[in-house]
Design a protein around this motif. Structure first.
Motif, PDB file in Angstrom:
ATOM      1  N   ALA A  92      55.382 -61.997   6.492  1.00 45.64           N
ATOM      2  CA  ALA A  92      54.498 -62.947   7.119  1.00 45.64           C
ATOM      3  C   ALA A  92      55.374 -63.819   8.125  1.00 45.64           C
ATOM      4  O   ALA A  92      54.963 -64.375   9.000  1.00 45.64           O
ATOM      5  CB  ALA A  92      53.427 -63.866   6.291  1.00 45.64           C
ATOM      6  N   ALA A  93      56.621 -64.455   7.743  1.00 39.19           N
ATOM      7  CA  ALA A  93      57.617 -65.157   8.489  1.00 39.19           C
ATOM      8  C   ALA A  93      58.094 -64.287   9.589  1.00 39.19           C
ATOM      9  O   ALA A  93      58.993 -64.884  10.467  1.00 39.19           O
ATOM     10  CB  ALA A  93      58.359 -65.655   7.477  1.00 39.19           C
ATOM     11  N   ASP A  94      58.038 -63.064   9.515  1.00 38.59           N
ATOM     12  CA  ASP A  94      58.689 -62.212  10.324  1.00 38.59           C
ATOM     13  C   ASP A  94      57.627 -61.799  11.447  1.00 38.59           C
ATOM     14  O   ASP A  94      56.741 -60.931  11.140  1.00 38.59           O
ATOM     15  CB  ASP A  94      59.249 -60.932   9.691  1.00 38.59           C
ATOM     16  N   PRO A  95      57.883 -62.261  12.946  1.00 43.03           N
ATOM     17  CA  PRO A  95      56.824 -61.953  13.742  1.00 43.03           C
ATOM     18  C   PRO A  95      56.597 -60.460  14.119  1.00 43.03           C
ATOM     19  O   PRO A  95      55.899 -60.009  14.810  1.00 43.03           O
ATOM     20  CB  PRO A  95      57.230 -62.833  14.845  1.00 43.03           C
ATOM     21  N   ARG A  96      57.870 -59.863  13.592  1.00 46.67           N
ATOM     22  CA  ARG A  96      57.717 -58.254  14.157  1.00 46.67           C
ATOM     23  C   ARG A  96      56.723 -57.457  13.544  1.00 46.67           C
ATOM     24  O   ARG A  96      56.239 -56.218  14.100  1.00 46.67           O
ATOM     25  CB  ARG A  96      59.235 -57.732  13.820  1.00 46.67           C
ATOM     26  N   TRP A  97      56.272 -57.706  12.356  1.00 48.90           N
ATOM     27  CA  TRP A  97      55.199 -56.958  11.727  1.00 48.90           C
ATOM     28  C   TRP A  97      53.975 -57.170  12.114  1.00 48.90           C
ATOM     29  O   TRP A  97      53.520 -58.383  12.642  1.00 48.90           O
ATOM     30  CB  TRP A  97      55.224 -57.252  10.099  1.00 48.90           C
ATOM     31  N   GLY A  98      53.232 -56.125  12.139  1.00 49.41           N
ATOM     32  CA  GLY A  98      51.683 -56.385  12.617  1.00 49.41           C
ATOM     33  C   GLY A  98      50.986 -56.460  11.344  1.00 49.41           C
ATOM     34  O   GLY A  98      51.070 -57.621  10.585  1.00 49.41           O
ATOM     35  N   ARG A  99      49.941 -55.547  11.077  1.00 48.97           N
ATOM     36  CA  ARG A  99      49.197 -55.689   9.726  1.00 48.97           C
ATOM     37  C   ARG A  99      50.444 -55.691   8.821  1.00 48.97           C
ATOM     38  O   ARG A  99      51.053 -54.958   8.303  1.00 48.97           O
ATOM     39  CB  ARG A  99      48.139 -54.767   9.603  1.00 48.97           C
ATOM     40  N   ILE A 100      49.834 -56.614   7.534  1.00 51.06           N
ATOM     41  CA  ILE A 100      50.618 -56.683   6.459  1.00 51.06           C
ATOM     42  C   ILE A 100      49.751 -56.694   5.200  1.00 51.06           C
ATOM     43  O   ILE A 100      48.955 -57.469   5.137  1.00 51.06           O
ATOM     44  CB  ILE A 100      51.452 -58.012   6.335  1.00 51.06           C
ATOM     45  N   ALA A 101      49.516 -55.480   4.643  1.00 57.49           N
ATOM     46  CA  ALA A 101      48.763 -55.463   3.152  1.00 57.49           C
ATOM     47  C   ALA A 101      49.390 -55.336   2.243  1.00 57.49           C
ATOM     48  O   ALA A 101      50.454 -54.858   1.912  1.00 57.49           O
ATOM     49  CB  ALA A 101      48.053 -54.032   3.539  1.00 57.49           C
ATOM     50  N   VAL A 102      48.991 -56.027   1.151  1.00 61.37           N
ATOM     51  CA  VAL A 102      49.459 -56.284  -0.248  1.00 61.37           C
ATOM     52  C   VAL A 102      48.325 -55.476  -1.079  1.00 61.37           C
ATOM     53  O   VAL A 102      47.266 -55.892  -1.095  1.00 61.37           O
ATOM     54  CB  VAL A 102      49.942 -57.540  -0.639  1.00 61.37           C
ATOM     55  N   VAL A 103      48.900 -54.422  -2.100  1.00 63.11           N
ATOM     56  CA  VAL A 103      48.153 -53.964  -2.955  1.00 63.11           C
ATOM     57  C   VAL A 103      48.439 -54.375  -4.237  1.00 63.11           C
ATOM     58  O   VAL A 103      49.485 -54.262  -4.475  1.00 63.11           O
ATOM     59  CB  VAL A 103      48.226 -52.370  -2.947  1.00 63.11           C
ATOM     60  N   GLU A 104      47.528 -55.133  -5.002  1.00 60.12           N
ATOM     61  CA  GLU A 104      48.009 -55.724  -6.351  1.00 60.12           C
ATOM     62  C   GLU A 104      46.552 -55.340  -7.263  1.00 60.12           C
ATOM     63  O   GLU A 104      45.406 -55.590  -7.118  1.00 60.12           O
ATOM     64  CB  GLU A 104      48.012 -57.269  -6.108  1.00 60.12           C
ATOM     65  N   ARG A 105      46.878 -54.801  -8.624  1.00 55.51           N
ATOM     66  CA  ARG A 105      45.774 -54.190  -9.406  1.00 55.51           C
ATOM     67  C   ARG A 105      45.356 -55.416 -10.154  1.00 55.51           C
ATOM     68  O   ARG A 105      44.263 -55.458 -10.926  1.00 55.51           O
ATOM     69  CB  ARG A 105      46.343 -53.249 -10.107  1.00 55.51           C
ATOM     70  N   GLU A 106      46.411 -56.667 -10.268  1.00 60.37           N
ATOM     71  CA  GLU A 106      45.861 -57.573 -11.304  1.00 60.37           C
ATOM     72  C   GLU A 106      45.057 -58.645 -10.605  1.00 60.37           C
ATOM     73  O   GLU A 106      45.679 -59.652  -9.873  1.00 60.37           O
ATOM     74  CB  GLU A 106      47.101 -58.264 -12.102  1.00 60.37           C
ATOM     75  N   GLY A 107      43.700 -58.899 -11.045  1.00 54.98           N
ATOM     76  CA  GLY A 107      43.042 -59.916 -10.530  1.00 54.98           C
ATOM     77  C   GLY A 107      43.594 -61.403 -10.671  1.00 54.98           C
ATOM     78  O   GLY A 107      43.471 -62.268  -9.828  1.00 54.98           O
ATOM     79  N   ALA A 108      44.085 -61.559 -11.950  1.00 55.42           N
ATOM     80  CA  ALA A 108      44.511 -62.884 -12.243  1.00 55.42           C
ATOM     81  C   ALA A 108      45.783 -63.179 -11.506  1.00 55.42           C
ATOM     82  O   ALA A 108      45.820 -64.449 -10.926  1.00 55.42           O
ATOM     83  CB  ALA A 108      45.033 -62.661 -13.726  1.00 55.42           C
ATOM     84  N   ILE A 109      46.612 -62.310 -11.182  1.00 55.26           N
ATOM     85  CA  ILE A 109      47.789 -62.665 -10.191  1.00 55.26           C
ATOM     86  C   ILE A 109      47.182 -63.009  -8.647  1.00 55.26           C
ATOM     87  O   ILE A 109      47.696 -63.954  -8.156  1.00 55.26           O
ATOM     88  CB  ILE A 109      48.739 -61.641  -9.999  1.00 55.26           C
ATOM     89  N   ILE A 110      46.221 -62.268  -8.241  1.00 57.17           N
ATOM     90  CA  ILE A 110      45.604 -62.496  -6.899  1.00 57.17           C
ATOM     91  C   ILE A 110      45.179 -64.275  -6.900  1.00 57.17           C
ATOM     92  O   ILE A 110      45.276 -64.903  -5.868  1.00 57.17           O
ATOM     93  CB  ILE A 110      44.510 -61.576  -6.566  1.00 57.17           C
ATOM     94  N   ASP A 111      44.200 -64.183  -7.870  1.00 59.61           N
ATOM     95  CA  ASP A 111      43.684 -65.843  -8.185  1.00 59.61           C
ATOM     96  C   ASP A 111      44.948 -66.729  -8.237  1.00 59.61           C
ATOM     97  O   ASP A 111      44.819 -67.911  -7.496  1.00 59.61           O
ATOM     98  CB  ASP A 111      42.993 -66.107  -9.650  1.00 59.61           C
TER      99      ASP A 111
END
Length: 235
Positions: A92-111
């Motif tokens: 996210a700190a790199d302006p070169r990227w467009g969409r940045i999606a992160v797939v995470e299976r553990e809801g606890a980590i997302i929370d």
């Protein structure tokens, strides 16, 4: 996910459990150990906030490989595994990227990132309009999504031969790599973090049709260097 150890004064302190959840794949724990935050899954140490250089290099290696193959405007990036957020924050700190999606299976980590202690590392990234978190098992997501990406960075295990759960094994097999290739746009890049080199995985990448396959070492404080396996998908 990086597996690390520590020989610091903090190591003598008893870790403090901040949260403990029973998730779809077993128990997930967030601990504070001195100044460090640690993620433990089913009693196995996964990663902490001590040193994110290899996670950042994972993202940069994918960006460099894209640039070397001709580059593209605002490439879409998929990161497999949220962890403590180093890869997401760096992307996210790199302006070169467009969409940045992160797939995470553990809801606890997302929370823990959205409203918990890990928000200190990822709040700016999550506020970025380019970024999103997808709560899903990466193996299932790769096989089922209709989305495509320019780069796929995998950091859900300690390497192709050292998976967190048995179900992840297939991701590094020919069938799993075929799914990764399908998800990538023509000439897209696959980058896979590993705690140790795997010549066998390099050969599997080549046999799966990936080109310009190489392994980049990332020095660590002690022991065998971390590595990033890199391959360019069919053009």
């Amino acid at each position: 996910m990086p597996l690390t150890t520590h020989d610091s004064p903090e190591a003598a302190e008893a870790p403090e459990v901040l949260d403990r959840r029973e998730g779809p794949y077993g128990e997930v724990v967030l601990r504070r150990h001195g100044t460090l935050l640690q993620i433990i899954a089913n009693g196995c140490f996964l990663m902490d906030t001590s040193d994110g250089r290899s996670e950042r290099r994972l993202v940069d290696a994918a960006a460099d490989a894209l640039a070397a193959s001709g580059g593209r405007t605002a490439p879409h990036l998929l990161i497999g595994g949220l962890g403590v957020g180093f890869s997401l924050a760096h992307a996210a700190a790199d302006p070169r990227w467009g969409r940045i999606a992160v797939v995470e299976r553990e809801g606890a980590i997302i929370d823990w990132h959205r409203t918990g202690p890990l928000a200190a590392l990822s709040a700016d990234a999550l506020a970025d309009p380019r970024a999103e978190i997808v709560e899903a098992d990466l193996v299932e997501y790769v096989n089922e999504t209709s989305d495509t990406y320019d780069a796929l960075c995998l950091d859900i295990d300690n390497g192709p031969g050292w998976t967190v759960t048995e179900g992840n094994d297939g991701l590094y097999a020919p069938s799993g790599l075929a799914g990764c290739a399908r998800l990538l746009r023509p000439g897209g890049v696959l980058a896979v973090w590993s705690a140790q080199p795997s010549p066998e995985f390099e050969e599997t990448l080549r046999n799966a049709g990936f080109q310009q396959v190489r392994t980049e070492e990332i020095p660590v404080a002690r022991g065998v260097p971390d590595v990033v396996h890199i391959g360019v998908g069919p053009g």
